[in-house]
Design a protein around this motif. Sequence first.
Motif, PDB file in Angstrom:
ATOM      1  N   GLU A  32      41.603  39.758  49.368  1.00  0.00           N
ATOM      2  CA  GLU A  32      42.003  38.401  49.721  1.00  0.00           C
ATOM      3  C   GLU A  32      41.371  37.190  49.481  1.00  0.00           C
ATOM      4  O   GLU A  32      42.124  36.227  49.570  1.00  0.00           O
ATOM      5  N   ARG A  33      40.343  37.242  48.910  1.00  0.00           N
ATOM      6  CA  ARG A  33      39.519  35.846  48.644  1.00  0.00           C
ATOM      7  C   ARG A  33      40.355  35.123  47.609  1.00  0.00           C
ATOM      8  O   ARG A  33      40.399  35.950  46.667  1.00  0.00           O
ATOM      9  N   ALA A  34      40.338  33.885  47.743  1.00  0.00           N
ATOM     10  CA  ALA A  34      41.147  33.197  46.627  1.00  0.00           C
ATOM     11  C   ALA A  34      40.684  33.510  45.372  1.00  0.00           C
ATOM     12  O   ALA A  34      41.511  33.629  44.302  1.00  0.00           O
ATOM     13  N   SER A  35      39.151  33.510  45.060  1.00  0.00           N
ATOM     14  CA  SER A  35      38.961  33.596  43.722  1.00  0.00           C
ATOM     15  C   SER A  35      39.118  34.965  43.072  1.00  0.00           C
ATOM     16  O   SER A  35      39.302  35.110  41.989  1.00  0.00           O
ATOM     17  N   VAL A  36      38.966  35.899  44.108  1.00  0.00           N
ATOM     18  CA  VAL A  36      39.711  37.414  43.587  1.00  0.00           C
ATOM     19  C   VAL A  36      40.976  37.444  43.164  1.00  0.00           C
ATOM     20  O   VAL A  36      41.409  37.653  42.084  1.00  0.00           O
ATOM     21  N   GLN A  37      41.922  36.801  44.046  1.00  0.00           N
ATOM     22  CA  GLN A  37      43.339  36.636  43.884  1.00  0.00           C
ATOM     23  C   GLN A  37      43.429  35.827  42.536  1.00  0.00           C
ATOM     24  O   GLN A  37      44.730  36.201  42.046  1.00  0.00           O
ATOM     25  N   ALA A  38      42.734  34.982  42.204  1.00  0.00           N
ATOM     26  CA  ALA A  38      42.880  34.133  40.849  1.00  0.00           C
ATOM     27  C   ALA A  38      43.141  35.078  39.810  1.00  0.00           C
ATOM     28  O   ALA A  38      43.700  34.932  38.958  1.00  0.00           O
ATOM     29  N   TRP A  39      41.962  35.943  39.911  1.00  0.00           N
ATOM     30  CA  TRP A  39      41.949  36.782  38.745  1.00  0.00           C
ATOM     31  C   TRP A  39      43.106  38.117  38.825  1.00  0.00           C
ATOM     32  O   TRP A  39      43.697  38.369  37.675  1.00  0.00           O
ATOM     33  N   VAL A  40      43.373  38.650  40.016  1.00  0.00           N
ATOM     34  CA  VAL A  40      44.346  39.550  40.419  1.00  0.00           C
ATOM     35  C   VAL A  40      45.662  39.006  39.808  1.00  0.00           C
ATOM     36  O   VAL A  40      46.225  39.853  39.139  1.00  0.00           O
ATOM     37  N   LYS A  41      46.133  37.878  39.908  1.00  0.00           N
ATOM     38  CA  LYS A  41      47.364  37.325  39.481  1.00  0.00           C
ATOM     39  C   LYS A  41      47.319  36.693  38.212  1.00  0.00           C
ATOM     40  O   LYS A  41      48.697  36.126  37.949  1.00  0.00           O
ATOM     41  N   LEU A  42      46.322  36.957  37.296  1.00  0.00           N
ATOM     42  CA  LEU A  42      46.609  36.385  36.026  1.00  0.00           C
ATOM     43  C   LEU A  42      47.552  37.275  35.209  1.00  0.00           C
ATOM     44  O   LEU A  42      47.860  38.381  35.549  1.00  0.00           O
ATOM     45  N   PRO A  43      48.462  36.687  34.316  1.00  0.00           N
ATOM     46  CA  PRO A  43      49.276  37.347  33.719  1.00  0.00           C
ATOM     47  C   PRO A  43      48.887  38.414  32.720  1.00  0.00           C
ATOM     48  O   PRO A  43      48.110  37.986  31.809  1.00  0.00           O
ATOM     49  N   ARG A  44      49.530  39.453  32.739  1.00  0.00           N
ATOM     50  CA  ARG A  44      48.971  40.623  31.975  1.00  0.00           C
ATOM     51  C   ARG A  44      49.834  41.133  31.061  1.00  0.00           C
ATOM     52  O   ARG A  44      50.855  41.524  31.378  1.00  0.00           O
TER      53      ARG A  44
END
Length: 205
Positions: free
Chosen positions: A190-202
């Motif tokens: 849930e950390r913001a920096s991790v979510q920024a990666w998770v939400k990248l368009p793939r």
Amino acid sequence: MLLYADAQYTSPYAMSVFVGLTEKGIPFDMQTVDLGAGANRNPDYADVSLTQRVPTLVDGDFHLSESSAITEYLDEVYPGVALYPADTKAKARARQIQAWLRSDLLPIRQERSTDVVFYGPTATPLSAAAEQAAHKLFKAADMLLAQNRDHLFDAWCLADVDLALMLNRLVLNGDAVPARLADYAKRQWERASVQAWVKLPRPPL
């Protein structure tokens, strides 16, 4: 600053550097490398990367590959959120955890690739070897997270991201994971920096 990552944004190593740059608040651009097409072996990229792998960081005229080397460099050169503990022994332990997760537990990495994490689960059950590796992972994580700590050490560090990712290979696939470890992985995710990666368009696989 420029970060080279894989085209699917599934590399746990590129993710670790992306999170480090984001935590530090360092502006950077990102360029993808199609590993499936062998673009990492193209002379232009090979000359930049040296090891012909992702991630590779370009900081001015300095090029550096291998994720742990990159994040340690970032922590030593740039101010901002600490990526590793300040205490010498804790820092050594964090580096040990990262090195272990990158070099061991191969059956988990093979049978629960990061495609499971970023694209969706697989119905294939774990092999006996992967089950054994999972128990090894759980035992070590349980020892490292004694006393129900939120993080591996007194404060967050990049080793938390790496450990959470390894656990989430199983958690997000619906495999059995001890509740305390699953909760830890969820909090780290849930950390913001991790979510920024998770939400990248793939792109589609």
